[in-house]
Design a protein around this motif. Structure first.
Motif, PDB file in Angstrom:
ATOM      1  N   MET A 196       7.129   7.200 -14.769  1.00 29.00           N
ATOM      2  CA  MET A 196       6.039   7.089 -13.542  1.00 29.00           C
ATOM      3  C   MET A 196       5.183   6.213 -14.177  1.00 29.00           C
ATOM      4  SD  MET A 196       5.066   8.087 -10.620  1.00 29.00           S
ATOM      5  CE  MET A 196       5.669   9.635 -10.214  1.00 29.00           C
ATOM      6  N   THR A 197       4.750   5.204 -13.326  1.00 28.31           N
ATOM      7  CA  THR A 197       3.899   3.932 -13.550  1.00 28.31           C
ATOM      8  C   THR A 197       2.536   4.531 -13.214  1.00 28.31           C
ATOM      9  OG1 THR A 197       5.477   2.219 -13.375  1.00 28.31           O
ATOM     10  CG2 THR A 197       3.204   1.622 -13.133  1.00 28.31           C
ATOM     11  N   THR A 198       1.580   4.351 -14.031  1.00 27.77           N
ATOM     12  CA  THR A 198       0.127   4.960 -13.658  1.00 27.77           C
ATOM     13  C   THR A 198      -0.646   3.689 -13.605  1.00 27.77           C
ATOM     14  OG1 THR A 198       0.307   6.898 -14.968  1.00 27.77           O
ATOM     15  CG2 THR A 198      -1.822   6.225 -14.603  1.00 27.77           C
ATOM     16  N   THR A 199      -1.384   3.539 -12.373  1.00 25.85           N
ATOM     17  CA  THR A 199      -2.213   2.440 -11.973  1.00 25.85           C
ATOM     18  C   THR A 199      -3.434   2.721 -11.694  1.00 25.85           C
ATOM     19  OG1 THR A 199      -0.091   1.252 -11.106  1.00 25.85           O
ATOM     20  CG2 THR A 199      -2.090   0.576 -10.300  1.00 25.85           C
ATOM     21  N   LEU A 200      -4.474   2.020 -12.196  1.00 29.18           N
ATOM     22  CA  LEU A 200      -5.926   2.111 -11.766  1.00 29.18           C
ATOM     23  C   LEU A 200      -6.423   0.785 -10.951  1.00 29.18           C
ATOM     24  CD1 LEU A 200      -8.980   3.054 -11.965  1.00 29.18           C
ATOM     25  CD2 LEU A 200      -9.170   2.015 -14.095  1.00 29.18           C
ATOM     26  N   ILE A 201      -6.726   0.841  -9.905  1.00 36.90           N
ATOM     27  CA  ILE A 201      -7.321  -0.055  -8.870  1.00 36.90           C
ATOM     28  C   ILE A 201      -8.798   0.081  -8.595  1.00 36.90           C
ATOM     29  CG2 ILE A 201      -7.152  -1.074  -6.662  1.00 36.90           C
ATOM     30  CD1 ILE A 201      -4.183   0.327  -6.357  1.00 36.90           C
ATOM     31  N   THR A 202      -9.738  -1.081  -9.080  1.00 38.83           N
ATOM     32  CA  THR A 202     -10.902  -1.002  -8.635  1.00 38.83           C
ATOM     33  C   THR A 202     -11.269  -1.191  -7.152  1.00 38.83           C
ATOM     34  OG1 THR A 202     -11.350  -3.062  -9.627  1.00 38.83           O
ATOM     35  CG2 THR A 202     -11.451  -1.291 -11.152  1.00 38.83           C
ATOM     36  N   GLY A 203     -12.454  -0.776  -6.816  1.00 36.08           N
ATOM     37  CA  GLY A 203     -12.990  -1.256  -5.423  1.00 36.08           C
ATOM     38  C   GLY A 203     -11.719  -0.796  -4.427  1.00 36.08           C
ATOM     39  N   ALA A 204     -11.167   0.416  -4.611  1.00 38.00           N
ATOM     40  CA  ALA A 204     -10.134   0.963  -3.787  1.00 38.00           C
ATOM     41  C   ALA A 204     -10.298   1.686  -2.737  1.00 38.00           C
ATOM     42  CB  ALA A 204      -9.081   1.739  -4.654  1.00 38.00           C
ATOM     43  N   ASN A 205     -11.861   1.915  -2.219  1.00 34.81           N
ATOM     44  CA  ASN A 205     -12.159   2.629  -1.133  1.00 34.81           C
ATOM     45  C   ASN A 205     -11.880   2.069   0.294  1.00 34.81           C
ATOM     46  OD1 ASN A 205     -14.313   0.900  -2.095  1.00 34.81           O
ATOM     47  ND2 ASN A 205     -15.309   2.035  -0.388  1.00 34.81           N
ATOM     48  N   ARG A 206     -11.633   0.828   0.179  1.00 32.64           N
ATOM     49  CA  ARG A 206     -11.615   0.250   1.619  1.00 32.64           C
ATOM     50  C   ARG A 206     -10.743  -1.216   1.600  1.00 32.64           C
ATOM     51  NH1 ARG A 206     -17.575  -2.094   3.338  1.00 32.64           N
ATOM     52  NH2 ARG A 206     -17.773  -3.664   1.401  1.00 32.64           N
ATOM     53  N   SER A 207     -10.536  -1.573   2.908  1.00 31.80           N
ATOM     54  CA  SER A 207      -9.862  -2.902   2.924  1.00 31.80           C
ATOM     55  C   SER A 207      -8.826  -3.395   1.872  1.00 31.80           C
ATOM     56  CB  SER A 207     -11.052  -4.041   2.476  1.00 31.80           C
ATOM     57  OG  SER A 207     -11.988  -4.062   3.497  1.00 31.80           O
ATOM     58  N   LEU A 208      -8.740  -4.521   1.165  1.00 31.36           N
ATOM     59  CA  LEU A 208      -7.502  -4.816   0.579  1.00 31.36           C
ATOM     60  C   LEU A 208      -7.260  -3.928  -0.827  1.00 31.36           C
ATOM     61  CD1 LEU A 208      -8.450  -8.681  -0.090  1.00 31.36           C
ATOM     62  CD2 LEU A 208      -6.711  -7.473   1.319  1.00 31.36           C
ATOM     63  N   GLY A 209      -8.576  -3.255  -1.340  1.00 31.67           N
ATOM     64  CA  GLY A 209      -8.143  -2.133  -2.274  1.00 31.67           C
ATOM     65  C   GLY A 209      -7.326  -1.024  -1.991  1.00 31.67           C
ATOM     66  N   LEU A 210      -7.902  -0.698  -0.834  1.00 35.16           N
ATOM     67  CA  LEU A 210      -7.268   0.504  -0.189  1.00 35.16           C
ATOM     68  C   LEU A 210      -5.656   0.221   0.161  1.00 35.16           C
ATOM     69  CD1 LEU A 210      -7.811   3.606   0.957  1.00 35.16           C
ATOM     70  CD2 LEU A 210      -8.431   2.726   2.999  1.00 35.16           C
ATOM     71  N   GLU A 211      -5.562  -0.750   0.894  1.00 36.69           N
ATOM     72  CA  GLU A 211      -4.147  -1.185   1.095  1.00 36.69           C
ATOM     73  C   GLU A 211      -3.294  -1.437   0.009  1.00 36.69           C
ATOM     74  OE1 GLU A 211      -0.746  -2.314   3.546  1.00 36.69           O
ATOM     75  OE2 GLU A 211      -2.434  -0.933   3.834  1.00 36.69           O
ATOM     76  N   THR A 212      -3.804  -1.856  -1.294  1.00 41.20           N
ATOM     77  CA  THR A 212      -3.086  -2.060  -2.425  1.00 41.20           C
ATOM     78  C   THR A 212      -2.827  -0.467  -2.913  1.00 41.20           C
ATOM     79  OG1 THR A 212      -4.316  -3.935  -2.962  1.00 41.20           O
ATOM     80  CG2 THR A 212      -3.209  -2.946  -4.817  1.00 41.20           C
ATOM     81  N   THR A 213      -3.783   0.408  -2.875  1.00 43.24           N
ATOM     82  CA  THR A 213      -3.591   1.803  -2.996  1.00 43.24           C
ATOM     83  C   THR A 213      -2.262   2.352  -2.273  1.00 43.24           C
ATOM     84  OG1 THR A 213      -5.875   2.005  -3.750  1.00 43.24           O
ATOM     85  CG2 THR A 213      -4.570   3.962  -3.197  1.00 43.24           C
ATOM     86  N   ARG A 214      -2.472   2.097  -1.300  1.00 44.70           N
ATOM     87  CA  ARG A 214      -1.336   2.717  -0.173  1.00 44.70           C
ATOM     88  C   ARG A 214      -0.095   1.922  -0.614  1.00 44.70           C
ATOM     89  NH1 ARG A 214       2.062   1.210   3.608  1.00 44.70           N
ATOM     90  NH2 ARG A 214       1.275  -0.722   3.893  1.00 44.70           N
ATOM     91  N   ARG A 215       0.271   0.858  -0.927  1.00 46.97           N
ATOM     92  CA  ARG A 215       1.559   0.260  -0.943  1.00 46.97           C
ATOM     93  C   ARG A 215       1.968   0.659  -2.501  1.00 46.97           C
ATOM     94  NH1 ARG A 215       1.662  -5.988   0.836  1.00 46.97           N
ATOM     95  NH2 ARG A 215       3.718  -5.544   0.452  1.00 46.97           N
ATOM     96  N   LEU A 216       0.968   0.933  -3.478  1.00 45.36           N
ATOM     97  CA  LEU A 216       1.427   1.241  -4.818  1.00 45.36           C
ATOM     98  C   LEU A 216       1.737   2.651  -4.828  1.00 45.36           C
ATOM     99  CD1 LEU A 216      -0.840  -1.071  -6.896  1.00 45.36           C
ATOM    100  CD2 LEU A 216       1.693  -1.544  -6.373  1.00 45.36           C
ATOM    101  N   VAL A 217       1.081   3.518  -4.205  1.00 43.73           N
ATOM    102  CA  VAL A 217       1.459   4.930  -4.180  1.00 43.73           C
ATOM    103  C   VAL A 217       3.081   4.986  -3.383  1.00 43.73           C
ATOM    104  CG1 VAL A 217       1.134   7.030  -2.624  1.00 43.73           C
ATOM    105  CG2 VAL A 217      -0.643   5.795  -3.903  1.00 43.73           C
ATOM    106  N   GLU A 218       2.962   4.084  -2.274  1.00 44.48           N
ATOM    107  CA  GLU A 218       4.592   4.196  -1.626  1.00 44.48           C
ATOM    108  C   GLU A 218       5.655   3.629  -2.565  1.00 44.48           C
ATOM    109  OE1 GLU A 218       5.491   1.044   1.526  1.00 44.48           O
ATOM    110  OE2 GLU A 218       5.056   2.820   2.764  1.00 44.48           O
ATOM    111  N   ALA A 219       5.189   2.919  -3.518  1.00 38.12           N
ATOM    112  CA  ALA A 219       6.122   2.249  -4.460  1.00 38.12           C
ATOM    113  C   ALA A 219       6.483   3.112  -5.686  1.00 38.12           C
ATOM    114  CB  ALA A 219       5.578   0.888  -5.085  1.00 38.12           C
ATOM    115  N   GLY A 220       5.747   4.333  -5.654  1.00 38.99           N
ATOM    116  CA  GLY A 220       5.917   5.390  -6.732  1.00 38.99           C
ATOM    117  C   GLY A 220       4.938   5.498  -7.701  1.00 38.99           C
ATOM    118  N   HIS A 221       4.027   4.695  -7.807  1.00 40.65           N
ATOM    119  CA  HIS A 221       3.015   4.777  -8.833  1.00 40.65           C
ATOM    120  C   HIS A 221       2.118   5.793  -8.600  1.00 40.65           C
ATOM    121  CE1 HIS A 221       2.843   0.198 -10.126  1.00 40.65           C
ATOM    122  NE2 HIS A 221       4.004   0.466  -9.691  1.00 40.65           N
ATOM    123  N   THR A 222       1.672   6.371  -9.782  1.00 46.65           N
ATOM    124  CA  THR A 222       0.398   7.258  -9.763  1.00 46.65           C
ATOM    125  C   THR A 222      -0.804   6.528  -9.987  1.00 46.65           C
ATOM    126  OG1 THR A 222       1.628   9.089 -11.045  1.00 46.65           O
ATOM    127  CG2 THR A 222      -0.641   9.140 -11.056  1.00 46.65           C
TER     128      THR A 222
END
Length: 226
Positions: free
Chosen positions: A1-27
């Protein structure tokens, strides 16, 4: 399992990046200054972590809370309050640089021990075509009409520090992404791309294998030649 930290993840591009990487199987650990603003990230299945990239103690605490780390997405950034020359002073540019540039250094340096323990360490710095001098000076480009000095200077610095980190960390994949002109709160939803299109480059770079490129600048169509 890949573990990922995204800063500024509460909205906009950060939130969408969060969605897509969760969908890709990242923690995914969704970093944000105020965890109370993290319901959308939690709903996606991300773990919310408090992190203010301008505060070293906050950064250190956030990194210390992670069990491991494979991918760091330095997404947090601000536009600032200066949009020309007449409203520009040293404090205005220092504020933007502290978040957009020094913030990346704070987080990356704190994360290095965890990333070095990964079998495939990846860093993605979210830059902008507004930091790319060739596009700033090319009539017809989206970037050309932008007059703001602090934001452009900060994103130019992000591109340069990405190259330098990549040279210093040859076993890492360290790259910069250009979201392009995307409709977000950042620009009053004036962009012509969706947030999904705006995260294409970041997601592609965040999911690189150990044989992927490093020290490069990419938009959603691929590598941007310096």
């Amino acid at each position: 399992m890949t573990t990922t930290l995204i800063t500024g993840a509460n909205r906009s591009l950060g939130l969408e990046t969060t969605r897509r990487l969760v969908e890709a199987g990242h923690t995914v650990y969704a970093g944000m200054r105020d965890p109370a603003a993290g319901d959308a990230a939690r709903a996606l299945g991300a773990h919310v972590v408090a992190i203010d990239v301008t505060d070293q103690a906050s950064v250190d605490a956030a990194i210390a809370s992670l069990p491991e780390l494979d991918v760091l997405v330095n997404n947090a950034g601000i536009l600032g309050t200066s949009f020309g020359v007449d409203d520009l002073d040293a404090a205005a540019i220092a504020h933007v640089l502290d978040t957009n540039v020094t913030g990346i250094v704070r987080v990356t340096q704190a994360a290095l021990p965890l990333l070095r323990a990964s079998s495939n360490p990846v860093v993605v710095n979210v830059a902008s075509g507004v930091g790319f001098a060739r596009w700033l000076s090319t009539p017809g480009r989206d970037e050309y009409p932008v007059p703001a000095i602090p934001y452009a200077a900060s994103k130019g610095a992000v591109i340069a520090l990405t190259v330098q980190y990549a040279k210093n960390l040859p076993t890492f994949r360290v790259n910069a992404s250009d979201p392009g002109y995307t409709a977000t709160e950042f620009n009053g939803f004036g962009g012509h791309q969706t947030v999904t299109e705006g995260t294409d480059a970041t997601v592609a770079l965040a999911t690189l294998g150990a044989d992927g490129p490093t020290g490069e600048f990419h938009d959603r169509t691929g590598r941007i030649e310096y």
